[in-house]
Design an enzyme around this catalytic site. Structure first.
Site, short mmCIF file in Angstrom:
data_model
loop_
_atom_site.label_atom_id
_atom_site.label_comp_id
_atom_site.label_asym_id
_atom_site.label_seq_id
_atom_site.Cartn_x
_atom_site.Cartn_y
_atom_site.Cartn_z
N LYS A 55 41.23 45.29 59.72
CA LYS A 55 40.90 46.39 58.80
C LYS A 55 40.16 45.86 57.57
O LYS A 55 40.20 44.65 57.29
CB LYS A 55 42.20 47.09 58.37
CG LYS A 55 43.14 46.17 57.60
CD LYS A 55 44.53 46.80 57.43
CE LYS A 55 45.45 45.85 56.67
NZ LYS A 55 46.84 46.34 56.63
N TYR A 290 32.08 37.59 26.55
CA TYR A 290 32.57 38.75 25.79
C TYR A 290 33.93 38.49 25.16
O TYR A 290 34.84 37.98 25.82
CB TYR A 290 32.72 39.97 26.70
CG TYR A 290 31.44 40.49 27.28
CD1 TYR A 290 30.36 40.85 26.48
CD2 TYR A 290 31.32 40.65 28.66
CE1 TYR A 290 29.20 41.36 27.03
CE2 TYR A 290 30.16 41.16 29.22
CZ TYR A 290 29.10 41.51 28.41
OH TYR A 290 27.96 42.01 28.96
C1 PLP Z 1 47.65 45.28 57.06
C2 PLP Z 1 48.68 45.48 58.10
C3 PLP Z 1 49.14 44.42 58.88
C4 PLP Z 1 48.77 42.97 58.61
O1 PLP Z 1 49.52 42.52 57.51
P1 PLP Z 1 49.41 40.99 57.03
O2 PLP Z 1 50.42 40.88 55.96
O3 PLP Z 1 48.01 40.81 56.55
O4 PLP Z 1 49.70 40.17 58.22
C5 PLP Z 1 50.01 44.68 59.92
N1 PLP Z 1 50.40 45.95 60.17
C6 PLP Z 1 50.02 46.98 59.41
C7 PLP Z 1 50.51 48.34 59.72
C8 PLP Z 1 49.16 46.79 58.34
O5 PLP Z 1 48.78 47.83 57.59
#
Ligand code: PLP
Length: 415
Positions: A55, A290
């Protein structure tokens, strides 16, 4: 492809830029590292299959090349949040024979028919989604594959126990008409990065109960899944049939307080670097950037680095009176020095105090983070900014080109 990219590709890693190649900044993504990380995660998963979570543009690493590298390492599933991410994988040619794909964050009006037509598994937790999946099945003439997300303690997604029977009744009647099959039950952990926390055990028990209820209702499950990266590496008892690692795929530790990436046998896949835009002498007492959070203590040389919060560099990693800034590696070999951002992170740039004897010149490469355990790492940036490594790579902006190296073919992946 530029000469530099060709050289980097041939070397499989960053070999050092030839003069005259004027990128301001770039993220070199080592696909061989992603592949090797998944090999290691699959080994730890034992008999469970691996769903590589890709994702958010593969946590900033580039969706399609990262997904292909994870599949080459032995992942059989790909996990995404949104429908568009799943459809992008299929459109890029990651077909049903290459990977099962699950999308788990859908809303009313999501393109369910497109997902079902593309052979994407969909997650749901409410009866409105059953209606949409049934409509999609009728439109496409296919049987949808559904994973039921159950609330076990995270307090986020998932159907609550009190609503599970109603949801199962709707799902069973849709199964009876051939519109869908319930193939999975899953949930997500709240405290997997704290393996000893009793919440993990409560979630496991709640999950087992939900699975039993779904099976008693008559669903024939293919996969039960609960483990993220942290549970994949620390809690074999939570692996079930399928593990869903994300951050570990990219070589970053899901449990930085307990073990570094290196300790876990993981290799950070992303190297972020930039070329100095300017090096100049300043006097002692010069306020920098800044707000003048940082003031030079002695006559010195300042370097301007063309990366800022417009590129996803956290402004909280500013350096000065409030704390040390994000780390930067300047120079190479024996002359390499680990320095820190001086003063505020700006939209497009940060400043580094190179010291009075610095020999760096405009065009020289500085590294913000990379794979070396000695640092700097994305975890070091997370520490400097008071966040987690996930946010460091995922927030990296579209302005920073991703250069993929280490692909199985030896070439960069144009996707
Ligand atoms: C993002 C996500 C993962 C992966 O989590 P990590 O901590 O990056 O391993 C697994 N399952 C779901 C539902 C997620 O949203």
């Amino acid at each position: 492809m530029s000469d530099f990219e060709r050289a980097a590709t041939a070397a499989g890693t960053l070999a050092g830029p030839p003069a005259g190649d004027g990128y301001p900044s770039r993220a070199v993504v080592d696909l061989a590292a992603i592949r090797a990380n998944v090999v290691e995660l699959a080994r730890r998963a034992g008999s469970a299959e691996v769903m590589a979570v890709v994702k958010a543009d593969a946590y900033g690493h580039g969706l399609v090349p990262s997904a292909r590298a994870a599949l080459a390492g032995g992942a059989t599933w790909l996990g995404v949040a949104q429908a568009s991410e799943a459809l992008a994988l299929r459109a890029a040619g990651v077909g049903p024979d290459d990977a099962r794909v699950l999308a788990w964050l859908l809303v009313p009006g999501s393109p369910f028919a497109d997902l079902v037509a593309a052979d994407v598994d969909v997650s749901l937790a409410a009866s409105w989604a059953v209606d949409e999946v049934v409509a999609a099945a009728r439109t496409t003439g296919r049987t949808a594959r559904v994973h039921v997300e159950v609330e076990t303690g995270l307090g986020r997604g998932g159907v609550v126990p009190a609503d599970l029977d109603g949801l199962l009744a709707a799902l069973r009647s849709a199964e009876a008409e051939g519109a869908l099959r319930v193939v999975g039950v899953w949930s997500h952990l709240a405290l997997a990065d704290v393996p000893g926390d009793p919440v993990n055990d409560l979630q496991r028990r709640s999950f087992d109960e939900a699975v039993a209820r779904v099976e008693r209702a008559g669903c024939v499950l293919e996969v039960r899944h609960l483990a993220n990266s942290a549970a994949t590496v620390t809690a074999p008892g939570l692996h079930y049939d399928l593990v869903r690692p994300g951050i570990a795929v990219y070589g970053l530790s899901p449990v930085p307080e307990l073990a570094s990436a290196h300790d876990l046998g993981l290799v950070p896949a992303m190297t972020l670097e930039a070329r100095l835009a300017l090096v100049k002498p300043v006097a002692a007492g010069q306020g920098v950037s800044y707000g003048h959070l940082y003031t030079t203590e002695r006559a010195t040389r300042l370097g301007v680095v063309p990366l800022g919060y417009g590129d996803g560099i956290p402004r909280h990693a500013s350096g000065g009176s409030a704390g040390p800034g994000g780390p930067l590696l300047v120079g190479t070999g024996d002359g390499a020095r680990l320095l820190r951002v001086a003063g505020r992170v700006c939209m497009d740039q940060v400043v580094v105090d190179l010291g009075p004897d610095a020999s760096e010149r405009a065009g020289d490469v500085v590294r913000l983070f990379g794979p070396d355990a000695a640092g700097p790492t994305a975890q070091d940036w997370a520490d400097a900014a008071g966040t987690i490594s996930y946010e460091i790579t995922t927030r990296l902006g579209a302005r920073v080109p991703r250069v993929h190296v280490g692909a199985p073919t030896g070439g960069t992946d144009p996707a």
